[in-house]
Design an enzyme around this catalytic site. Sequence first.
Site, short mmCIF file in Angstrom:
data_model
loop_
_atom_site.label_atom_id
_atom_site.label_comp_id
_atom_site.label_asym_id
_atom_site.label_seq_id
_atom_site.Cartn_x
_atom_site.Cartn_y
_atom_site.Cartn_z
N GLY A 1 -13.65 -12.37 102.61
CA GLY A 1 -12.78 -12.64 103.77
C GLY A 1 -11.39 -13.16 103.47
N SER A 2 -10.80 -12.76 102.34
CA SER A 2 -9.44 -13.24 102.08
C SER A 2 -8.44 -12.61 103.05
CB SER A 2 -9.02 -13.02 100.63
OG SER A 2 -8.80 -11.66 100.37
N MET B 1 -17.80 -3.32 105.10
CA MET B 1 -18.30 -2.28 104.19
C MET B 1 -19.35 -1.37 104.83
SD MET B 1 -16.36 -2.86 101.73
CE MET B 1 -16.98 -1.86 100.39
N ASN C 1 -7.53 -0.95 109.97
CA ASN C 1 -8.26 -1.20 108.73
C ASN C 1 -7.26 -1.43 107.61
OD1 ASN C 1 -10.48 -1.18 106.81
ND2 ASN C 1 -9.82 0.88 106.22
N HIS D 1 -6.78 -0.87 103.54
CA HIS D 1 -7.36 -0.13 102.43
C HIS D 1 -6.55 -0.45 101.17
CE1 HIS D 1 -9.55 2.98 100.37
NE2 HIS D 1 -8.41 3.47 99.92
N ASP E 1 -11.00 6.12 106.01
CA ASP E 1 -9.70 5.84 105.39
C ASP E 1 -8.65 6.88 105.76
OD1 ASP E 1 -10.83 3.60 104.20
OD2 ASP E 1 -11.42 4.70 102.40
#
Length: 206
Positions: free
Chosen positions: A16-17, A94, A111, A113, A149
């Site tokens: 969770g950074s 994930m 999102n 990536h 993605d």
Amino acid sequence: MMSTRKKVGVLVSGRGSNLQALLDACADPAFPAEIALVISNVPGVYALERAAKAGVPSLVIPHKGFPSRDAFDAEMDKALRAAGIEIVCLAGFMRLLSTGFAQAWRDRMINIHPALLPSFKGLHTHRRALEAGVKLHGCTVHLVTPELDDGPILVQKAVPVLASDDEDSLAARVLEQEHKAYPEALRLLAEGRVLVEGNRALIRDA
Ligand code: GRF
């Protein structure tokens, strides 16, 4: 005065950074979004501790307890709607999403990536970038579409690939940029400055 900050739900699966970067940005009352719910599909991950420390409600919805992807996604959808969520951020989440969930949150879900899309979709992006010998690598924040993605790009940040790099050093350089890119992209979306035209996201001036 009623707050006009957009309510954000963050989906996580691990350390969770990136969630932390978003929490830190939202700690500024002038930031146009606030995190109202964190959902993890994995129990016990550090991201949940980060949410607790920031006083943000969290839920664990273990995907393993559901008979299908659709059933799991429907449960997440229910929780997000019950919390009044307006924007969803995937931050190291994930799990593949069902088409129905992606469509339901279309243009309201982003999102991050760890590569410069459309290069290196999928997993192990840093290893594959080193193997390919690219000299620039980086990260992308994009709107989520049913395809993995994929989807209109909001923000990208590039870093050099050094001759001395291994997977870890490259990952660390990219991660530093992820933590800048994600709050930037959330701000754009929350301020209503993103206009989607086909595959492209056009960004209106502030
Ligand atoms: C990040 O590298 C992100 O780009 C990728 O998964 C990683 C999650 O890291 N999708 P963290 O959980 O945010 O620290």
